[in-house]
Motif scaffolding. Structure first.
Motif, PDB file in Angstrom:
ATOM      1  N   ILE A   1       0.862  -1.183   0.000  1.00 12.12           N
ATOM      2  CA  ILE A   1       0.000   0.000   0.000  1.00 12.12           C
ATOM      3  C   ILE A   1       0.896   1.230   0.000  1.00 12.12           C
ATOM      4  N   THR A   2       0.868   1.985  -1.075  1.00  7.82           N
ATOM      5  CA  THR A   2       1.802   3.095  -1.223  1.00  7.82           C
ATOM      6  C   THR A   2       1.123   4.288  -1.879  1.00  7.82           C
ATOM      7  N   GLY A   3       1.585   5.459  -1.496  1.00  7.44           N
ATOM      8  CA  GLY A   3       1.020   6.676  -2.061  1.00  7.44           C
ATOM      9  C   GLY A   3       1.189   7.837  -1.106  1.00  7.44           C
ATOM     10  N   PRO A   4       0.750   9.013  -1.504  1.00  3.28           N
ATOM     11  CA  PRO A   4       0.928  10.210  -0.687  1.00  3.28           C
ATOM     12  C   PRO A   4       0.259  10.105   0.678  1.00  3.28           C
ATOM     13  N   CYS A   5       0.873  10.763   1.654  1.00  4.34           N
ATOM     14  CA  CYS A   5       0.267  10.843   2.979  1.00  4.34           C
ATOM     15  C   CYS A   5      -1.149  11.388   2.873  1.00  4.34           C
ATOM     16  N   SER A   6      -1.350  12.358   1.990  1.00  5.98           N
ATOM     17  CA  SER A   6      -2.688  12.928   1.799  1.00  5.98           C
ATOM     18  C   SER A   6      -2.857  13.377   0.356  1.00  5.98           C
ATOM     19  N   LEU A   7      -4.091  13.323  -0.096  1.00  7.04           N
ATOM     20  CA  LEU A   7      -4.446  13.894  -1.393  1.00  7.04           C
ATOM     21  C   LEU A   7      -4.553  15.411  -1.233  1.00  7.04           C
TER      22      LEU A   7
ATOM     23  N   GLY B   1     -14.958  19.446  -2.426  1.00  9.75           N
ATOM     24  CA  GLY B   1     -13.953  18.499  -1.959  1.00  9.75           C
ATOM     25  C   GLY B   1     -14.391  17.059  -2.131  1.00  9.75           C
ATOM     26  N   LEU B   2     -15.636  16.772  -1.780  1.00  7.89           N
ATOM     27  CA  LEU B   2     -16.142  15.415  -1.935  1.00  7.89           C
ATOM     28  C   LEU B   2     -16.244  15.032  -3.406  1.00  7.89           C
ATOM     29  N   GLU B   3     -16.711  15.960  -4.223  1.00  9.52           N
ATOM     30  CA  GLU B   3     -16.865  15.656  -5.651  1.00  9.52           C
ATOM     31  C   GLU B   3     -15.506  15.394  -6.307  1.00  9.52           C
TER      32      GLU B   3
ATOM     33  N   SER C   1     -14.015  11.975  -7.882  1.00  6.60           N
ATOM     34  CA  SER C   1     -13.574  11.980  -9.274  1.00  6.60           C
ATOM     35  C   SER C   1     -12.166  11.406  -9.413  1.00  6.60           C
ATOM     36  N   VAL C   2     -11.245  11.834  -8.543  1.00  7.48           N
ATOM     37  CA  VAL C   2      -9.872  11.324  -8.595  1.00  7.48           C
ATOM     38  C   VAL C   2      -9.855   9.818  -8.331  1.00  7.48           C
ATOM     39  N   MET C   3     -10.631   9.385  -7.351  1.00  7.86           N
ATOM     40  CA  MET C   3     -10.646   7.959  -7.003  1.00  7.86           C
ATOM     41  C   MET C   3     -11.198   7.119  -8.150  1.00  7.86           C
TER      42      MET C   3
ATOM     43  N   LEU D   1      -8.444   6.878 -10.910  1.00  4.21           N
ATOM     44  CA  LEU D   1      -7.407   5.910 -10.544  1.00  4.21           C
ATOM     45  C   LEU D   1      -7.914   4.475 -10.701  1.00  4.21           C
ATOM     46  N   THR D   2      -9.166   4.258 -10.345  1.00  4.94           N
ATOM     47  CA  THR D   2      -9.770   2.935 -10.511  1.00  4.94           C
ATOM     48  C   THR D   2      -9.853   2.576 -11.992  1.00  4.94           C
ATOM     49  N   GLU D   3     -10.188   3.543 -12.824  1.00  3.63           N
ATOM     50  CA  GLU D   3     -10.253   3.307 -14.270  1.00  3.63           C
ATOM     51  C   GLU D   3      -8.883   2.930 -14.840  1.00  3.63           C
ATOM     52  N   MET D   4      -7.814   3.404 -14.204  1.00  2.00           N
ATOM     53  CA  MET D   4      -6.469   2.997 -14.638  1.00  2.00           C
ATOM     54  C   MET D   4      -6.221   1.517 -14.338  1.00  2.00           C
ATOM     55  N   GLY D   5      -6.992   0.968 -13.381  1.00  4.06           N
ATOM     56  CA  GLY D   5      -6.799  -0.412 -12.972  1.00  4.06           C
ATOM     57  C   GLY D   5      -6.171  -0.559 -11.608  1.00  4.06           C
ATOM     58  N   LEU D   6      -6.091   0.550 -10.853  1.00  8.93           N
ATOM     59  CA  LEU D   6      -5.437   0.522  -9.549  1.00  8.93           C
ATOM     60  C   LEU D   6      -6.442   0.290  -8.426  1.00  8.93           C
TER      61      LEU D   6
END
Length: 353
Positions: free
Chosen positions: A62-68, A127-129, A133-135, A138-143
């Motif tokens: 599990i890797t990625g930024p501390c926060s979006l 913020g929620l929207e 959208s970002v999530m 990323l899911t569409e990339m296959g992650l």
């Protein structure tokens, strides 16, 4: 201090916008998941569950930024991670950290879902929207996605997206968060407390196995009784403590023996950051390598804080540097990529010495 009740202050409402705040159902209708994406997320959740229980021999990574805080940098990180996923997928199951909420024991920025403009304007609808959208992108990339859930009022807007969810060190003891976790449709990791104890996490794992009836936010945006089905995939995340790391062989083996005796998932996820690295992002690699040398069999996965660039920056910097964390200091991408490839090679050698 005058504690006299002031009717004008009772039932305070936000003046951030005059527009009606969207319900979870409305936001999901604007940003829906296709049937293919829903199936992809369900499969990723099942894979995480199998790894936790030892049915799949791989490890979570599990890797990625501390926060979006910057959607474009988050997406660039995802594109880079996707390339590495292909090279390690035989021994690792990588997930990308997407953390729109941030816990604060004192003051500070509470996360992108709450304050996407980073300026205390608190446009939570935006913020929620944008988080959703970002999530989805990323899911569409296959992650597969990993996140930490803090607010029971934010969760309904995003709960259909992650494959793995964390409950933090300060909230694992919270009855509200245990009720919430019993309804999260993904495996949930409970972190040990900041003092190093993990009995609250163990109790949480036991609690969420059974369904709960609690007040919560329904999809229509109403406060309503919510019945949760229970979650059999609660597990422990060891994140160290204020006094140091807790991933030495003796501790790990003892913890897993106790978990097994209590009927819990007897493997753990190691958080290489926080107390385990003394909040030094460059020591995260040492933490993971130590565990791989000493006790890899009891560890279902690793997590680390990583961004495009090393270190962190404060919100007061102008302009903000691209790809640099504004919360905890992170390991830069080049070092992260090298670490993932090294971990994969080490695991392969254990299978085929």
């Amino acid at each position: 201090m005058d504690f006299t009740l002031d009717p004008a202050r009772e039932g305070v409402t936000s003046d951030a916008t005059d527009l009606p705040f969207p319900s979870p159902a409305q936001l999901k209708a604007r940003l829906p998941l296709s049937a293919a994406l829903m199936a992809q997320i369900a499969e990723a959740r099942q894979t995480v569950a199998k790894i936790l229980t030892g049915q799949d021999p791989r490890r979570l990574f599990i890797t990625g930024p501390c926060s979006l805080h910057d959607p474009e940098a988050m997406l660039e990180y995802g594109r880079r991670l996707l390339d590495v996923c292909e090279r390690v997928k035989d021994v690792l199951f990588p997930l990308i950290r997407v953390y729109p909420e941030k816990p604060r024991s004192e003051g500070g920025w509470r996360g992108f879902a709450t304050d996407p403009a980073l300026d205390d304007s608190f446009d939570m609808a935006r913020g929620l929207e944008e988080s959703r959208s970002v999530m989805i992108k990323l899911t569409e990339m296959g992650l597969p996605l990993a996140t930490e859930s803090l607010s029971p009022f934010v969760l309904p807007y995003l709960s259909d997206l992650p494959a793995w969810v964390a409950i933090g060190a300060r909230t694992s003891a919270s009855p509200v968060h245990r009720d919430m976790a019993a309804g999260i449709p993904a495996p949930v990791g409970f972190k040990n407390a900041t003092d190093g104890s993990w009995d609250n996490a163990l109790r949480a794992m036991s609690t969420i196995r059974n369904g709960q009836l609690t007040l919560g936010l329904d999809d229509a945006g109403r406060i309503a009784p919510i019945t949760t089905p229970g979650n059999p995939y609660g597990h422990l995340v060891l994140r160290g403590s204020e006094s140091g790391p807790n991933v030495d062989a003796k501790t790990l083996n003892g913890v897993c023996e106790t978990l097994q005796k209590n009927g819990a998932i007897a493997r753990v996820v190691v958080d290489a950051s926080h107390g385990n690295s003394g909040k030094d992002p460059f020591k995260q690699a040492d933490v993971i390598r130590q565990v791989l040398r000493e006790t890899p069999e009891v560890v279902a996965g690793f997590m680390l804080e990583s961004h495009l660039e090393d270190g962190n920056q404060t919100l007061s910097e102008e302009p903000l540097r691209y790809g640099v964390s504004i919360t905890d200091a992170c390991l830069g991408w080049a070092k992260t990529e090298s670490l993932m490839l090294d971990v994969a090679d080490t695991l392969r050698k254990r299978v085929n010495p």
